[in-house]
Design an enzyme around this catalytic site. Structure first.
Site, mmCIF file in Angstrom:
data_model
loop_
_atom_site.group_PDB
_atom_site.id
_atom_site.type_symbol
_atom_site.label_atom_id
_atom_site.label_comp_id
_atom_site.label_asym_id
_atom_site.label_seq_id
_atom_site.Cartn_x
_atom_site.Cartn_y
_atom_site.Cartn_z
ATOM 1 N N SER A 49 0.900 -1.415 -0.247
ATOM 2 C CA SER A 49 0.104 0.112 0.333
ATOM 3 C C SER A 49 0.659 1.166 0.101
ATOM 4 O O SER A 49 2.256 1.171 0.405
ATOM 5 C CB SER A 49 -0.660 0.056 1.169
ATOM 6 O OG SER A 49 -1.360 1.573 1.014
ATOM 7 N N ARG A 297 -1.159 -3.716 -7.105
ATOM 8 C CA ARG A 297 -1.901 -4.574 -6.171
ATOM 9 C C ARG A 297 -2.896 -3.506 -6.947
ATOM 10 O O ARG A 297 -3.271 -2.571 -6.307
ATOM 11 C CB ARG A 297 -1.728 -4.172 -4.592
ATOM 12 C CG ARG A 297 -2.923 -4.819 -3.832
ATOM 13 C CD ARG A 297 -2.797 -6.931 -3.642
ATOM 14 N NE ARG A 297 -3.658 -6.751 -2.686
ATOM 15 C CZ ARG A 297 -4.903 -7.980 -3.746
ATOM 16 N NH1 ARG A 297 -5.193 -7.532 -4.886
ATOM 17 N NH2 ARG A 297 -5.451 -8.611 -2.657
ATOM 18 N N THR A 333 -6.773 1.888 5.650
ATOM 19 C CA THR A 333 -6.900 0.581 6.555
ATOM 20 C C THR A 333 -7.146 1.257 7.937
ATOM 21 O O THR A 333 -7.977 0.120 8.663
ATOM 22 C CB THR A 333 -4.658 1.057 7.112
ATOM 23 O OG1 THR A 333 -3.956 0.684 5.728
ATOM 24 C CG2 THR A 333 -3.912 0.641 7.816
ATOM 25 N N CYS A 489 -1.150 -6.437 -17.217
ATOM 26 C CA CYS A 489 -0.687 -6.980 -16.165
ATOM 27 C C CYS A 489 0.648 -6.564 -15.968
ATOM 28 O O CYS A 489 1.334 -5.720 -16.805
ATOM 29 C CB CYS A 489 -0.350 -8.422 -16.483
ATOM 30 S SG CYS A 489 1.028 -9.725 -15.814
ATOM 31 N N CYS A 512 3.232 -14.138 -11.713
ATOM 32 C CA CYS A 512 2.063 -13.409 -10.785
ATOM 33 C C CYS A 512 2.558 -12.578 -9.402
ATOM 34 O O CYS A 512 3.181 -12.834 -8.658
ATOM 35 C CB CYS A 512 1.530 -14.201 -10.715
ATOM 36 S SG CYS A 512 0.290 -13.650 -10.108
ATOM 37 N N CYS A 515 -1.655 -9.015 -7.631
ATOM 38 C CA CYS A 515 -2.081 -7.930 -8.027
ATOM 39 C C CYS A 515 -3.682 -8.422 -8.115
ATOM 40 O O CYS A 515 -4.729 -6.791 -7.791
ATOM 41 C CB CYS A 515 -1.324 -6.748 -8.901
ATOM 42 S SG CYS A 515 -2.334 -7.338 -10.755
ATOM 43 N N CYS A 518 -6.240 -8.327 -13.735
ATOM 44 C CA CYS A 518 -6.507 -9.661 -14.487
ATOM 45 C C CYS A 518 -7.992 -10.425 -14.450
ATOM 46 O O CYS A 518 -8.930 -10.336 -15.004
ATOM 47 C CB CYS A 518 -5.759 -10.993 -14.785
ATOM 48 S SG CYS A 518 -5.098 -11.781 -13.379
#
Length: 543
Positions: A49, A297, A333, A489, A512, A515, A518
């Site tokens: 984050s 992410r 958060t 991606c 990968c 995140c 896709c």
């Protein structure tokens, strides 16, 4: 294995749930068994984050956090907000023009991964059983349809699903109640939304992809506590925003959020981020520095309008698994943690006096909406729809009025009901985008970036990126959308290659970084992300 409560996910929401449950049990002198499953190799390994953190929930949950060594070290000293007009020019907004939601006095610039690691230590001290490297891959149900618990996947299967010498069967964890805190676009949360029709009365959820790098910079370029936000260039075909946060120890984090409702399939969020760093506002800080880490992410940013029902028989959805982030603040958060704390209080009432209570947990939905987190989401409910409907300039002006003058209390609510994947237009109807080659100093290629994520997957295992119809990528996505999975991606997972003279989609699943973009943006909704073997994926340091 039997527990009172099983929590799926070791992020802030899941850990806050577990901690608050144990606190209540101690206060009331009651035994409550709590187990927490985390798919990463350790708590915090998959957490990424920005992050500027508001401490309101942490103050309530662990009021002595500062004395107890919580890794909140860089207090925000000042804010800057820029409107980027070209690749060289920008306008810095006067302080009075910045909406209240983007003022960060009293907040801290943090590594949310390290905050999660610390929260994990607090949970273990309260005797929460934490199992890192154990993803929940399947939801278990009672005969009446209520949730019974979860199962971890079988380990040691080859790419064809056959048992290898290292095979270990999965494990069932049964619970009186199960809390799903997987983060944005959780695999099991997605199943629950469909099975229990939880989003029937809400708008389509909306998402962004956040890309981030951690840099060590020259001391003369560093100003601990400075928070910089921006909008505009380089995003000519999308909405979103950039950020630059000055941590302690001459480190900064730089990033870009691209809203996933963009229409142009030629757009590459990764390449937009790389060229963004060449703008003088960023370049003057980063030049001469060293890139330490990279990651990406997805972000659930639909807010209150897209919030599904969060309760179901025997289970609850909390945090970004439900979509509790407040995008007007660019923060989630504190609201995620509060959702977990409210969940714990509801569950404790069901469990007190050693009873299982009722499997019906519908009171949680109203309890969350009545909390300060729910009220905060209500006040910012128009933020995202205004940006989507009216664009960056008019939408930004609307939000300034909504947040600054009306304090989020306008008498009407804007809606955006078009799913992000459905916004993509055919490639022939959109301009092509030529991205500059990376210079290796400020901008970089995907593969060298993925290397910095410390991503590892056992290659000989079933592919965790599953195609509902394997023909669609070449038969539909390639001719209509020019194979956009190659660009949306951020880790180079998807490639169109030539095989015997014919195009074919190659999935480099070992790249990968989890995140989930896709799963969200594929225009055919043909890709499903499922959890790989436990511990696989990125291992983010200080992200």
């Amino acid at each position: 294995m039997e527990y009172d409560v099983v929590v799926v996910g070791g992020g802030p929401a899941g850990l806050a749930t577990a901690i608050r449950l144990k606190q209540l049990a101690i206060e009331k002198n009651q035994e409550i068994s709590v187990c927490l499953l985390e798919k990463g190799s350790e708590v915090g390994a998959h957490i990424l984050s920005g992050a500027v953190m508001e401490t309101r929930a942490l103050d309530e949950l662990l009021p002595d956090w500062k004395a107890d060594g919580a890794p909140l070290n860089a207090a925000v000293t000042r804010d800057e907000v820029h409107l980027f007009t070209t690749e060289r020019k920008s306008v810095k907004l006067a302080n009075f023009m910045i909406p209240p939601s983007m003022h960060n006095e009293g907040n801290y610039i943090v590594s949310l991964g390290n905050v999660s690691r610390w929260l994990g230590e607090q949970a273990e001290a309260l005797e929460v059983e934490i199992y890192p490297g154990f993803p929940a891959a399947e939801i278990l149900y009672h005969e009446d349809g209520s949730i019974k618990g979860v199962a971890t996947p079988d380990m040691g299967l080859d790419e064809n699903g056959e048992k290898k010498d290292s095979y270990e069967p999965g494990m069932e964890l049964h619970a009186k109640y199960t809390v799903f805190a997987e983060g944005c676009r959780g695999q099991l949360g997605k199943e629950l939304l469909s099975k229990f029709n939880l989003d029937a009365d809400s708008d389509a959820q909306h998402y962004g992809i956040g890309l981030k790098e951690l840099w060590e910079i020259k001391p003369e370029n560093h100003e601990e506590g400075l928070v910089v936000h921006g909008s505009g260039w380089p995003l000519e075909d999308a909405t979103g925003g950039s950020f630059l946060y000055h941590l302690e120890n001459n480190q900064v984090v730089v990033g870009l959020i691209v809203d996933l409702n963009y229409t142009n399939p030629h757009l590459s969020p990764f390449d937009e981020f790389q060229r963004m760093k060449h703008h003088p506002v960023f370049a003057k800080v980063l030049e001469g520095g060293r890139r330490i880490s990279y990651g990406a992410r997805a972000i659930a940013k639909g807010g209150l309008n897209a919030l599904p029902k969060m309760s179901m028989p025997g289970g609850l959805l909390v945090g970004c698994d439900a979509g509790t982030l407040n995008f007007a603040k660019i923060k989630g958060t504190h609201t995620a943690m509060k959702s977990g704390m409210v969940a714990a209080e509801v569950l404790f009432e069901q469990l007190k006096d050693n009873g299982a209570g009722s499997a019906n947990l519908t009171q949680f939905d109203q309890a969350f909406l009545d909390s300060w987190a729910g009220q905060e989401l209500h006040e910012s409910r128009n933020f995202g729809p205004a940006m989507h409907k009216y664009g960056m300039m008019i939408g930004g002006a609307f939000n300034y009025l909504d947040q600054k003058l009306f304090k989020g209390k306008m008498s009407f609510t804007l809606h955006d009901t078009t799913p992000d994947y459905a916004a993509m237009k055919p490639a022939a109807d959109c301009r092509t985008i030529e991205y500059p080659k990376p210079d290796g100093k400020l901008s970089f290629d995907k593969l060298s970036s993925v290397f910095l994520t410390n991503t590892f997957h056992e290659e000989n295992q079933p592919c965790h990126l599953r195609l509902t119809d394997p023909s669609i990528p070449v038969a539909k996505n390639l001719p209509i959308y020019d194979a956009p999975e190659q660009r949306y991606c951020p880790a180079g997972v998807y490639e169109i290659i030539e095989e015997k003279g014919e195009p074919e989609l190659q999935i480099n699943s070992q790249n990968c970084i989890h995140c989930k973009t896709c799963d969200i943006k594929d225009p055919s909704q043909n890709i499903t992300w499922v959890t790989p073997e436990g511990g696989g994926g990125p291992s983010y340091p200080n992200m």
